[in-house]
Each structure stands twice: as C-alpha cells, then as structure tokens.
Design a protein around this motif. Structure first.
Motif, PDB file in Angstrom:
ATOM      1  N   ASP A 166      35.727  33.367  44.725  1.00 42.45           N
ATOM      2  CA  ASP A 166      35.378  33.788  43.363  1.00 42.45           C
ATOM      3  C   ASP A 166      35.295  32.592  42.426  1.00 42.45           C
TER       4      ASP A 166
ATOM      5  N   ARG B 254      32.020  31.101  42.842  1.00 45.88           N
ATOM      6  CA  ARG B 254      30.920  31.905  42.297  1.00 45.88           C
ATOM      7  C   ARG B 254      30.740  31.683  40.797  1.00 45.88           C
ATOM      8  N   LYS B 255      31.731  31.121  40.134  1.00 46.37           N
ATOM      9  CA  LYS B 255      31.621  30.880  38.693  1.00 46.37           C
ATOM     10  C   LYS B 255      30.590  29.781  38.427  1.00 46.37           C
TER      11      LYS B 255
ATOM     12  N   GLN C 274      37.738  24.030  40.993  1.00 48.26           N
ATOM     13  CA  GLN C 274      36.390  24.264  41.509  1.00 48.26           C
ATOM     14  C   GLN C 274      35.827  22.990  42.128  1.00 48.26           C
TER      15      GLN C 274
END
Length: 881
Positions: free
Chosen positions: A458, A461-462, A471
């Motif tokens: 997730d 996916r940002k 990230q």
C-alpha cells in the motif's frame, strides 16, 4: 644329511623361483603398460599432425567455400540484428522509438520548415537596430526616474568613475570601466610590419622582452591555417586558388577577399558555435542515471550556429540567452536562445529538492563563468574567498531563476497559439490515458512482489514522494519496480477494470481530435517563467537550513555595478524594460550588457579573450572563465581593453573582431621555433611566433569526411547517432540496441554530417571523439585540453570509421587519377592541403608499387588505402602550423 640338505635347497630354490616369477610377471605388466602408453602417445602425436595436416589440406582445398560460407553466415546474422533493431526503432509505443527515427531518417516536415526559416532569417529582420535603440532609450528613462526618486545617483557614479582615476585604478583590473587605450608608437623599421593596432600593442611587449617577430608564414600554410581557424574544414578545390602555384597570380584571390569568403561560409558558424556550446555545457541528453535524450535541445545549438553566421550583435546574443522569451516572445530565435539556461543535467526519475538546487546552481554558475568570467558559484556555501561576491548576492541570482521551468516552446511567430487550439484537447485526454496505463503497470508490478506485506504494498501504491523515506527504502528493495516511462505505453494496453469504460471513451475522443490537428510548428527546449520571488540563504549551502535562512529577492553583483556597494531589494527593477510588470530575467539580461551601469565592460573583455584564445591557443587571460583575483592577469592588458572597446563601438560585432585578429601581422607569423624563443619566451607569451595547435576531435572527423568526399553539408535539425563499438555501450536496464545504434549503418550519408551535429550523450560520448579530448557536456568547458596518448594512435589504426574513410579516399583518388605520381599529388593535396614534394612522390610511389610476396586480390588498392590511412594519422594532418 646330504639328502636333507639337497631337499632343503630344492625347496628354497623353488620358493625363490616362484618369487622371481612373480616379480617377472609384474615387470612384464609394467613394461606392457609403458609400451601401450608410448604407443598411445605416438598415435596421438601422429593423429594430431595428421589431423592438422588434414585441416590445412581441407582449408586449402575449400578455402573459397569456407570463406563464402562465413560471409553468408555473418551477413545473415548482421541482417537479423539490423531487422531486429529496426523493428525496435519503428515501434511507436517506445520512448526510444517515438523520436529516434529522426536521428537516422528524413527530417519531418515541420523541422524542414524550421530549417528553411533559419536559412532565410537575416539579422536585420530578427534583431532590428531600432529595437536596440528602444532598449537604450527605455533604460535611460528608467535611470532618470530612479534618480528622481532620490535613490543612489547612477549618472553621478558614471561621472565619478571617469574623473576619479585613483579610485578606479584601485579596483581589480577586470572590474574597471572600459577606457580606450592609445596604441603605442612603433619604430620606423617596424611600421611596415604592423597591419593594424593589434600589432602595435603586441610589438611593444615583444621588443621589451628582447624578441622580434617571426617572418610571415608561406601563402599555402596561411591559407590552410585560415581555412581551419574560420570554418574548421580543410582547403577545398575552390579555396585552393588562393595558394596553388598552378594558377595565374592575377587570378588568385587577395588576402582580404579570401577572408571574406571564409567569414561568409556556412561552415564559419558551425565551427565557432562549438566554442560557445563547450562554454555553455551543451549536451543532447539529461545526464544522471537515466540520461534520456533531449529530443528538442538541438534548437539551441542551431540558434548559436545561426547567430554566428549572421553576426548577431553579441549583446543581443547574450540578452536573448538569458531572457529571449520575454524580450522578444514572438521571435523564434529569441525563444530558442533560452536553451542556454536548460543545459544543466536534469533528473526525470523522482527528482529531489537537492537536485533542483543543483540545477539552479548550474544555471547561475554557467551564466557567470561563460558570460561574466566570474566564479559566482563559489559563493553558494559562503562568501567568495577571493572575489567581491557575497552569499547573499549568490542567492539573489538564484531567486531570479527559482520560478523558471523547462518547456518545449513553439518556435513560430505566434508561439503555437493556432496549433494549441486543437492540440490541447488531445494532450489533456492523452495524459489521462497515459496515467491509466501507468496505474495498471504499477499495480501489476506491485502484485508480483514477493516477501512484501500488504501494508508495504500500500505504501508503494501511494504517489511517489521523494521525502517519504520508507517508500524510498521499499522502492530500492524492489529494484525500482515503479520505474516506468513512455517506453512501456502501448495502444493495445488493457487498463484496470474500474478504468475500462473511461479508457475506451477517451481513446475515441483522442482519435477524433487527432484528425483535426494541423501541422505541428517546430518546438525547442527553452526556459519560461520569471515570477518575482524570494529564496532563502542556505547556511553552508545545506537545504536543512532553508527554514531558518534569511529570505532575499532578485539582485545582481554590486562589484560589477558602478556606484553600488550593497544591493537593495528593488534596485534590479531599474533594468527591467517594462515598469508596470518588471521581470527579473529581463532585468538581468539588460544589466549584463549595460556598459555604463552594469556588467557590459567585463562581458566585452571575456568574449574577445575567448576569440583570441581560439586563434592562438592561449588567451590574453589564460583563465578564460575566471577574471577574478585567483585568475590570471592579462599578458597584454591594454590590447584586451582595446579589443573590448572595438567590439562595443562596432555594434558588438564578433566578425569585426575576427577580421581584426586574422588580418594582423601577429596572426600571420610563421610557427618556427628558434633557440632564442626557447630561452626568452618558451610559452610564447610575447607572441613572437604562431603557436602550432592540434585540431579538435570534431575537426579531425570532418576533415577525414571532406578528404574522402563524404561530408554531408546539411545544416541544422536533429542530431545524428553514428555507429559506435558494441563494447562502448553500457546500460544496466536496457539492451545496447535500445541505447545506441551499434555495429551497423543506416542511411550512411545522413550520418556523415559535421561533428557539431553528432549527438552528445553525457554518459556515452562517441568514443573516438572523447579519446581526442572532446567534451561530454557534464561541465562548462572553458578550453579544450590536448592530450597525447598511445591509445589515440591505436584508435586511428583500428577505428572502423578511419579505415572506411581511407577506403573511400583511395577510391576517390583512383577514379580521378590513374598514374601513381598524380595519385600521390592528389592525396597530399586532399589530406595535407599542399603540394607534394619530390621526395614524397618518389617514396610514396615506391610504396604503392610494392607487390606482396603472395599475390593478393586488389593489392594496389590496398596499398593506396594504407597510404591514405597513414596520412590521416600523420602529425601534419593533425596540426595547424
């Protein structure tokens, strides 16, 4: 007892006999094995000799068949590689395919019209003198209003600088206002030697050093020198009329006519543009790890060529590079000129804030070193250690460019307004389609990740955020699984289920609007934006201190502005051409060339010094990009100021300075070095002789193409990508075929354009050009270095390009002449630009007539090809004397 002894002896003997029999059997076995081994070795040796002889016999018998088979096999493999590569190049869904066809195929129609406009444009139309007068009048009114407001009196400062000589003389030499020096008087015996005031300044220094000038160079040598210095090309058949002994002296061109012919030649701009592009740090790629090709960057290169050929006034040339899009927004050349501010490396994959700061630093540093001749970039972290440049002034200049951005500007009279009316609806929809494809690509890539939790997926996916450390860590672990570009886009792509309906609708709309699109006007990589903004002064240049740093707005350098000690917040506006809407870049452009109140004096000194450096191999100031305290002092300070004043008083015409230099007796001297020269002036500071110089890598390549009759004279347009060795291609993510064309040729004549049109990729410059000290565009190059390495000779001996051009040159000579003596004469004329001597003719003819021991096919042609390559590798071919 006797019987018992006999019995015992018999038993002992029987036992001994058995023992000896046992050893005998072993010996026989060993001897048998040894015999077998020896026999095996003899057999192997016989077999090897026999097999080798057999192979030789087969090779000898079927030599032609084997060679033919290998040729067919190699041809098939090559054809397969080429077809595979062509399929790659022609794919419209690849980023390397969308524009790559332009490198090797016909230029598209919009580019053809762009080139046609360049050829037809004249300086009086593009830069009318009335525009320059308007700028001067506008500046004068701005200064008048500035004085009326009770601010610092600039006009009084100008008067003070003219009358208060002691205060002016206390400044560093490069910061003083220009004053025309008086040419020194020369003794009667040297009056005939002097051709113009340049010689008077040079001769005074020369005589003071105990030296006298060299005699003039021969007419043939001078003709070759001028041809290379002005056009970067060897003598042609037309220009040879100036020096050839076979022509009637009355039909020969005069020196002045010959110079005018070269100055008017298109090759002049192509040759001298290379000097400025080196200074600007120009390249055709972005740099960094991706190093994508800049598809539209060539328009800046074309602008520089155009400006040099048309003698665009250098002050206008300078202003346009800083703010041409604001000073003349409807002028295609002025907009293309701002490409000067886009030459910095540019990271397109997850750009960081620090990289944006580096880009701004490169803009300020390149501008200051190329135009002002000052190392302003040294003040990024602290006040300049040597020059009068503060950190505050550095960040004021950064503030001028902080709101700018790169753009593909339309280069037509209306800035693409008519085209954008139809194109913008297409682009909006196409961008949305591309984003849907990227979403699908990212989702598929993330779904395939193993050993990643759903929470980590997730995070991936940002939207990519360079400041998100987690990230960033996950992206590095998954080996850049989110690294997608246009090469992954496909018209037959299947979007995510939730995007399918919208995707199909947008595709239909894009198809409809594309049918309405008119012809696209030419585009170029340029700069836009000039919003007034402030930036923080970073302590030690560290972005972590941006929140605590003092905010400053636009400003220039006080040390180059007469009467200004410290820069006040709104002073820059008095150079802005539009009072109601002052723009920082326009103000900087006008301040840069203002000889009364701005930096015009040092700008004029810097450029005339660069021209002098190109002609003599050494500038009047040897540190061409640093006129500060740590730079060199001028060897001829008065001559430097005299040339700068000549430039300004002749409407900033660079061709006027070119003509002054090459018509001087100083330039016409012979290059012979005497013992007196070596003892009194080994570095030739006093200019008592001409400095021999090696030609640049681009000139080397162009000269070989000219000699072979293969140079493609096409001007302007996209760069070409000539084949380079496979071993030179290195890319971790893509195969060589997607990185650079290798081991093949496509449209040979198209690739044989001048060296300035060869694509310059920062991470992969053409190896043979780089080996001979060509630049890679990573930094601003103030002067080319000249290295001498054994690998250079090896490269010339083995380079496919050199051997191929030698073969073409040999064919050209054989078609023109059949007699060996005439072939040698033509060869020397084409490669060395002179007539062959009698000893050269006899020696070369003897070499051409040497028949090999074993008669080879085409041995005469191969001898001539070898001789052509030898002359290509000779010192005389590489050096201008």
């Amino acid at each position: 007892m006797s019987q018992n002894r006999t019995k015992n002896m018999t038993a002992h003997k029987s036992k001994k006999t058995r023992k000896h029999s046992k050893y005998r059997a072993l010996r026989l076995i060993v001897l048998g094995c040894a015999a077998q081994a020896i026999g095996l070795l003899v057999f192997i040796n016989w077999f090897e000799n026999g097999f080798s002889q057999h192979c030789e016999d087969v090779a000898e018998i079927k030599h032609g068949e084997l060679i033919q088979r290998e040729i067919v096999k190699a041809s098939e493999e090559k054809s397969e590689r080429v077809l595979k590569l062509l399929r790659t190049l022609s794919r419209d869904d690849r980023v390397t395919g969308r524009e790559r066809q332009k490198w090797t195929k016909q230029i598209e129609s919009s580019t053809l019209s762009y080139v046609a406009n360049l050829n037809l444009s004249k300086p009086e139309l593009v830069s009318p003198h009335s525009f320059v007068k308007y700028q001067s009048a506008n500046l004068a009114s701005n200064f008048a209003s500035f004085e009326s407001e009770g601010q610092r009196p600039y006009r009084e400062a100008k008067t003070r600088s003219e009358t208060a000589a002691p205060e002016e003389d206390s400044l560093h030499w490069s910061l003083r206002r220009l004053r025309r020096p008086i040419a020194p008087k020369i003794a009667t015996e040297f009056k005939e030697w002097c051709k113009n005031p340049i010689d008077q300044f040079v001769l005074e220094k020369m005589l003071s050093g105990g030296l006298s000038p060299n005699p003039p160079a021969s007419q043939a040598r001078l003709a070759r020198r001028l041809s290379y210095d002005l056009t970067g090309l060897p003598l042609t058949e037309v220009r040879s009329n100036y020096w050839s002994e076979d022509h009637n002296p009355q039909s020969q061109m005069t020196y002045g006519t010959y110079i005018n012919t070269l100055l008017d030649n298109d090759g002049f701009g192509e040759h001298w543009a290379r000097m400025w592009l080196d200074v600007a740090g120009y390249a055709d790629s972005n740099g960094y790890e991706e190093d994508e090709i800049r598809e539209k960057s060539y328009t800046y290169r074309d602008f520089v060529i155009w400006a040099m050929n048309n003698d665009l006034p250098f002050d206008e040339f300078t202003r346009w590079q800083v703010a041409g899009d604001e000073l003349a927004p409807n002028n295609a050349m002025a907009v293309a000129a701002t490409g000067f501010m886009t030459t910095a490396p540019y990271n397109t994959f997850r750009p960081q804030e620090s990289e944006r700061m580096d880009e701004l630093d490169k803009q300020v540093s390149t501008y200051s070193s190329a135009i002002l001749g000052m190392s302003v970039g040294c003040a990024r972290c602290h006040d300049h250690f040597y020059d009068e440049v503060s950190t505050e002034e550095y960040y004021r200049m950064v503030a001028i460019f902080s709101e700018t951005e790169r753009t593909h500007a339309y280069l037509d009279s209306e800035s693409g307004e008519s085209y954008r009316e139809y194109y913008d609806p297409v682009k909006i929809r196409q961008d949305e389609l591309d984003e849907m494809q990227y979403r699908r690509l990212r989702e598929d890539s993330i779904a395939e990740l193993e050993n990643f939790t759903e929470e980590e997926k997730d995070i991936l996916r940002k939207p990519i955020n360079p400041d998100d450390l987690e990230q960033d860590r996950l992206i590095s672990i998954c080996k850049r699984c989110l690294d997608f570009n246009d090469s992954y886009l496909d018209e037959d792509f299947v979007p995510l289920p939730e995007d399918e309906e919208r995707y199909e609708k947008l595709k239909a709309e894009v198809h409809y609007y594309k049918r309405l699109l008119p012809a696209c006007p030419p585009q170029g990589l340029a700069l836009r934006g000039s919003k007034i903004s402030k930036t923080a002064i970073l302590e030690n240049g560290d972005l972590k201190n941006k929140d605590s740093g003092e905010m400053v707005g636009p400003g220039f350098l006080a040390c180059l502005t007469p009467g200004v000690d410290t820069w006040e917040e709104d002073q820059w506006q008095h150079w802005a051409p539009n009072e109601s809407e002052p723009l920082p870049r326009s103000a900087l452009a006008n301040w840069t060339t203002d000889t009364s109140h701005g930096a015009g004096s040092i700008v004029a000194r810097v450029i005339v010094n660069r021209l002098w450096q190109q002609y003599f191999g050494r500038g009047l100031v040897t540190t061409a990009g640093d006129f500060g305290l740590e730079g060199d002092t001028p060897s001829h300070a008065e001559l430097l100021d005299w040339l700068a004043m000549e430039l300004i008083e002749h409407n900033w015409s660079l061709k006027h300075i070119h003509r002054l230099i090459i018509t001087s007796a100083t330039y016409r001297q012979d290059s012979r070095v005497t013992l007196n020269h070596m003892e009194l002036d080994p570095e030739n500071i006093y200019l008592s002789r001409f400095n021999s110089r090696r030609i640049t890598s681009e000139v080397m390549r162009d000269s070989m193409l000219v000699a072979a009759g293969n140079l493609n004279p096409t001007m302007y347009g996209p760069a070409v990508m000539p084949p380079i060795p496979r071993d030179a291609v290195f890319n971790t993510d893509k195969g060589p075929e997607e990185t650079w064309p290798i081991d093949y040729e496509i449209d040979r004549k198209t690739l044989w354009r001048r060296g300035i049109y060869v694509l310059l990729r920062r991470t992969m410059p053409v190896p043979v050009l780089k080996l001979f000290d060509g630049t890679d565009g990573s930094f601003s190059c103030q002067q080319r270095k000249t290295s001498t390495l054994p690998t250079q000779a090896l490269a010339l001996f083995n380079s496919p390009f050199v051997t191929r051009q030698s073969r073409f040159l040999a064919n050209r000579i054989m078609q023109a002449e059949s007699q060996p003596e005439r072939q040698v004469q033509l060869l020397v004329r084409l490669t060395l630009g002179r007539e062959a001597t009698s000893s050269e003719i006899s020696n070369f003819v003897e070499f051409l007539s040497e028949k090999p021991a074993q008669t080879e096919y085409r041995w005469k042609e191969k001898n001539l090809e070898s001789l052509c390559q030898v002359l290509f590798m000779s010192n005389e071919f590489f050096y201008i004397n």
